[in-house]
Design a protein around this motif. Structure first.
Motif, PDB file in Angstrom:
ATOM      1  N   PHE A 164       0.743  -1.164  -0.072  1.00  0.00           N
ATOM      2  CA  PHE A 164       0.057  -0.083  -0.182  1.00  0.00           C
ATOM      3  C   PHE A 164       0.899   1.292   0.137  1.00  0.00           C
ATOM      4  O   PHE A 164       0.210   2.313  -0.233  1.00  0.00           O
ATOM      5  N   LEU A 165       2.307   1.214   0.359  1.00  0.00           N
ATOM      6  CA  LEU A 165       3.014   2.353   0.345  1.00  0.00           C
ATOM      7  C   LEU A 165       4.221   2.103  -0.360  1.00  0.00           C
ATOM      8  O   LEU A 165       5.488   2.222   0.111  1.00  0.00           O
ATOM      9  N   PRO A 166       4.268   1.690  -1.629  1.00  0.00           N
ATOM     10  CA  PRO A 166       5.375   1.420  -2.362  1.00  0.00           C
ATOM     11  C   PRO A 166       6.291   2.670  -2.486  1.00  0.00           C
ATOM     12  O   PRO A 166       5.569   3.829  -2.928  1.00  0.00           O
ATOM     13  N   SER A 167       7.484   2.529  -2.454  1.00  0.00           N
ATOM     14  CA  SER A 167       8.333   3.655  -2.783  1.00  0.00           C
ATOM     15  C   SER A 167       8.285   4.387  -4.063  1.00  0.00           C
ATOM     16  O   SER A 167       7.781   3.534  -4.996  1.00  0.00           O
ATOM     17  N   GLY A 168       8.518   5.585  -4.201  1.00  0.00           N
ATOM     18  CA  GLY A 168       8.427   6.480  -5.485  1.00  0.00           C
ATOM     19  C   GLY A 168       9.855   6.461  -6.239  1.00  0.00           C
ATOM     20  O   GLY A 168       9.691   7.162  -7.443  1.00  0.00           O
ATOM     21  N   SER A 169      10.751   5.630  -5.848  1.00  0.00           N
ATOM     22  CA  SER A 169      12.000   5.768  -6.595  1.00  0.00           C
ATOM     23  C   SER A 169      12.508   4.620  -6.735  1.00  0.00           C
ATOM     24  O   SER A 169      12.134   3.505  -5.870  1.00  0.00           O
ATOM     25  N   ALA A 188       5.352 -16.111   0.964  1.00  0.00           N
ATOM     26  CA  ALA A 188       4.430 -16.076  -0.232  1.00  0.00           C
ATOM     27  C   ALA A 188       3.850 -14.691  -0.750  1.00  0.00           C
ATOM     28  O   ALA A 188       3.809 -14.320  -1.815  1.00  0.00           O
ATOM     29  N   LEU A 189       3.144 -14.189   0.404  1.00  0.00           N
ATOM     30  CA  LEU A 189       2.764 -12.803   0.313  1.00  0.00           C
ATOM     31  C   LEU A 189       4.081 -11.806  -0.307  1.00  0.00           C
ATOM     32  O   LEU A 189       3.847 -10.865  -1.080  1.00  0.00           O
ATOM     33  N   TRP A 190       5.136 -11.790   0.402  1.00  0.00           N
ATOM     34  CA  TRP A 190       5.970 -11.113   0.017  1.00  0.00           C
ATOM     35  C   TRP A 190       6.321 -11.085  -1.532  1.00  0.00           C
ATOM     36  O   TRP A 190       6.645 -10.249  -2.080  1.00  0.00           O
ATOM     37  N   LEU A 191       6.509 -12.341  -1.946  1.00  0.00           N
ATOM     38  CA  LEU A 191       6.956 -12.665  -3.449  1.00  0.00           C
ATOM     39  C   LEU A 191       5.923 -12.176  -4.312  1.00  0.00           C
ATOM     40  O   LEU A 191       6.013 -11.512  -5.282  1.00  0.00           O
ATOM     41  N   VAL A 192       4.504 -12.230  -3.926  1.00  0.00           N
ATOM     42  CA  VAL A 192       3.320 -11.762  -4.720  1.00  0.00           C
ATOM     43  C   VAL A 192       3.530 -10.273  -4.727  1.00  0.00           C
ATOM     44  O   VAL A 192       3.337  -9.599  -5.817  1.00  0.00           O
ATOM     45  N   GLY A 193       3.750  -9.569  -3.668  1.00  0.00           N
ATOM     46  CA  GLY A 193       3.905  -8.062  -3.589  1.00  0.00           C
ATOM     47  C   GLY A 193       4.954  -7.633  -4.550  1.00  0.00           C
ATOM     48  O   GLY A 193       4.992  -6.613  -5.026  1.00  0.00           O
ATOM     49  N   ALA A 194       6.285  -8.296  -4.413  1.00  0.00           N
ATOM     50  CA  ALA A 194       7.234  -7.976  -5.166  1.00  0.00           C
ATOM     51  C   ALA A 194       7.167  -8.240  -6.463  1.00  0.00           C
ATOM     52  O   ALA A 194       7.423  -7.271  -7.582  1.00  0.00           O
ATOM     53  N   VAL A 195       6.312  -9.292  -7.153  1.00  0.00           N
ATOM     54  CA  VAL A 195       6.063  -9.492  -8.585  1.00  0.00           C
ATOM     55  C   VAL A 195       5.094  -8.223  -8.937  1.00  0.00           C
ATOM     56  O   VAL A 195       5.145  -7.689  -9.965  1.00  0.00           O
ATOM     57  N   MET A 196       4.311  -7.931  -8.258  1.00  0.00           N
ATOM     58  CA  MET A 196       3.159  -7.017  -8.595  1.00  0.00           C
ATOM     59  C   MET A 196       3.722  -5.851  -8.570  1.00  0.00           C
ATOM     60  O   MET A 196       3.508  -4.807  -9.665  1.00  0.00           O
ATOM     61  N   LEU A 197       4.674  -5.138  -7.908  1.00  0.00           N
ATOM     62  CA  LEU A 197       5.623  -3.970  -8.077  1.00  0.00           C
ATOM     63  C   LEU A 197       6.499  -3.918  -9.220  1.00  0.00           C
ATOM     64  O   LEU A 197       6.615  -2.931  -9.699  1.00  0.00           O
ATOM     65  N   VAL A 198       7.104  -4.901  -9.364  1.00  0.00           N
ATOM     66  CA  VAL A 198       8.061  -4.973 -10.480  1.00  0.00           C
ATOM     67  C   VAL A 198       7.350  -5.216 -11.662  1.00  0.00           C
ATOM     68  O   VAL A 198       7.976  -4.639 -12.827  1.00  0.00           O
ATOM     69  N   ALA A 199       6.543  -6.083 -12.089  1.00  0.00           N
ATOM     70  CA  ALA A 199       6.082  -6.595 -13.346  1.00  0.00           C
ATOM     71  C   ALA A 199       4.689  -5.786 -13.627  1.00  0.00           C
ATOM     72  O   ALA A 199       4.531  -5.844 -14.900  1.00  0.00           O
ATOM     73  N   ALA A 228       8.619   2.324 -15.289  1.00  0.00           N
ATOM     74  CA  ALA A 228       9.637   2.858 -16.035  1.00  0.00           C
ATOM     75  C   ALA A 228       9.986   4.394 -15.752  1.00  0.00           C
ATOM     76  O   ALA A 228      11.083   4.731 -16.142  1.00  0.00           O
ATOM     77  N   GLY A 229       8.974   5.081 -15.310  1.00  0.00           N
ATOM     78  CA  GLY A 229       9.282   6.232 -15.461  1.00  0.00           C
ATOM     79  C   GLY A 229       9.799   6.729 -13.722  1.00  0.00           C
ATOM     80  O   GLY A 229       9.918   8.107 -13.427  1.00  0.00           O
ATOM     81  N   LEU A 230      10.182   5.779 -13.139  1.00  0.00           N
ATOM     82  CA  LEU A 230      10.445   6.308 -11.541  1.00  0.00           C
ATOM     83  C   LEU A 230      11.793   6.891 -11.804  1.00  0.00           C
ATOM     84  O   LEU A 230      12.643   6.645 -12.369  1.00  0.00           O
ATOM     85  N   SER A 231      12.008   7.791 -10.650  1.00  0.00           N
ATOM     86  CA  SER A 231      13.352   8.479 -10.550  1.00  0.00           C
ATOM     87  C   SER A 231      14.126   7.473  -9.981  1.00  0.00           C
ATOM     88  O   SER A 231      13.834   6.766  -9.208  1.00  0.00           O
ATOM     89  N   VAL A 232      15.663   7.591 -10.370  1.00  0.00           N
ATOM     90  CA  VAL A 232      16.371   6.475  -9.776  1.00  0.00           C
ATOM     91  C   VAL A 232      16.596   6.800  -8.167  1.00  0.00           C
ATOM     92  O   VAL A 232      16.787   5.923  -7.349  1.00  0.00           O
ATOM     93  N   TRP A 233      16.670   7.824  -7.545  1.00  0.00           N
ATOM     94  CA  TRP A 233      17.091   8.379  -6.177  1.00  0.00           C
ATOM     95  C   TRP A 233      15.788   9.050  -5.565  1.00  0.00           C
ATOM     96  O   TRP A 233      15.180   9.627  -6.315  1.00  0.00           O
ATOM     97  N   PRO A 234      15.646   8.700  -4.449  1.00  0.00           N
ATOM     98  CA  PRO A 234      14.559   9.188  -3.613  1.00  0.00           C
ATOM     99  C   PRO A 234      14.799  10.644  -3.277  1.00  0.00           C
ATOM    100  O   PRO A 234      15.485  11.114  -3.747  1.00  0.00           O
ATOM    101  N   SER A 235      13.736  11.320  -2.955  1.00  0.00           N
ATOM    102  CA  SER A 235      13.627  12.602  -2.745  1.00  0.00           C
ATOM    103  C   SER A 235      12.750  12.917  -1.632  1.00  0.00           C
ATOM    104  O   SER A 235      11.798  12.078  -1.450  1.00  0.00           O
ATOM    105  N   GLY A 236      12.732  13.964  -0.880  1.00  0.00           N
ATOM    106  CA  GLY A 236      12.050  14.241   0.374  1.00  0.00           C
ATOM    107  C   GLY A 236      11.737  13.233   1.276  1.00  0.00           C
ATOM    108  O   GLY A 236      12.973  12.434   1.610  1.00  0.00           O
TER     109      GLY A 236
END
Length: 320
Positions: free
Chosen positions: A22-27, A64-75, A81-89
């Protein structure tokens, strides 16, 4: 104890999984640290914590839940693709938390895994002490993070010296329906625990050098801190002694001087002695010196059915 279990084995894992979902990073950097950090921390928690409570398979659910979350976020995350490389704020705070979880998970996970190596002493090979059933290792291995018995290796603590032989002991809980160790969270009746009454067999051929079977089985969490072994059997197998403790009152089926063969019935698991709930304690040691406490001999390691057992491992009885 209940509050600690609820915090570290239920609340914290669910909170970390919710953070991913619910709170994935923006970078890109923050997201990588978030996923890796939570994964490493859950792995370490799975190896370090004692999962008799709430149930042994819960870490697999978290994984299993972690793996599902990782796949959902990455795939499947839109705009990845438009995420900035470095965090901000505030993104740096999320990245720092992910990095801290990653470091902690790697450190504690590595310590727990090192407990699977052979201890720096002679290791005795034995078979399973159980006739049948399924059992969970509550404490065992060659690192204190997975084997609480190793604290008795500290020779500076005088009260540990009479118990020194049990420093590499293995403790077992029973597994009942759904993998539960008991009928309830922490019932008082010993009979409510899956391991209570489990039949024990000789894990090696040898001679009975000590046996006691008349001490009472206590309601949970009462115990006898003076007669720590409770009902017990000590077998001399070769040059080593194998100690089985906390047996059921009236179940011990051998006497000192008896010769036993591997697989021969010995008695049942109980809740006697210094046992806060029904379990089997087993360890190997050199014979104690004449006149010394029974389990004060030099500690030896145990390999049971060809395995160095550590916390979280499972083992079956000889009958499968």
């Amino acid at each position: 104890m209940t509050a600690t279990i609820l915090l570290f084995q239920i609340t914290l894992p669910l909170a970390l999984l919710g953070w991913i979902f619910f709170l994935p990073s923006g970078s890109a950097m923050g997201l990588a640290l978030q996923i890796a950090g939570v994964g490493a921390f859950l792995f370490a928690l799975a190896r370090v914590a004692q999962w008799a409570l709430p149930v042994w398979w819960l870490p697999w659910v978290y994984g299993a839940l972690w793996l599902v979350g990782a796949v959902m976020l990455v795939a499947f995350r839109p705009g990845l693709a438009g995420l900035s490389v470095w965090p901000s704020g505030w993104g740096w705070l999320s990245a720092a938390l992910g990095g801290a979880l990653l470091a902690a998970g790697l450190w504690f996970g590595a310590q727990a895994l090192s407990g699977r190596s052979s201890p720096p002493v002679e290791v005795v090979e034995i078979g399973t002490p159980f006739a049948r059933g399924q059992f969970l290792v509550a404490s065992g291995g060659s690192h204190p993070i997975v084997n609480a018995h190793m604290r008795t290796l500290d020779e500076s603590v005088a009260r540990f010296r009479p118990w020194r032989g049990q420093s590499y002991a293995v403790d077992f809980f029973g597994l009942g329906p759904w993998g539960l160790r008991a009928q309830g969270w922490r019932p008082a009746e010993p009979e409510a625990y899956a391991i209570f009454g489990a039949p024990l067999v000789a894990p090696c051929a040898g001679t009975v050098v000590a046996a006691e079977g008349d001490r009472p089985d206590f309601d949970v969490p009462q115990e006898d801190p003076v007669n720590r072994l409770g009902n017990h059997i000590i077998l001399r197998c070769g040059t080593a002694e194998i100690v089985l403790a906390h047996m059921r009152q009236g179940s011990v089926a051998v006497r000192p001087g008896d010769r036993v063969q591997q697989g021969q019935p010995l008695g049942q698991v109980g809740n006697s002695g210094a046992s806060t709930e029904p379990h089997l304690h087993i360890h190997a040691q050199q014979p104690a010196e004449a006149g010394a406490p029974l389990i004060s001999g030099e500690p030896l390691g145990l390999r049971i059915d060809g395995r160095i057992l550590v916390r979280g491992d499972r083992i079956g009885g000889a009958d499968g």
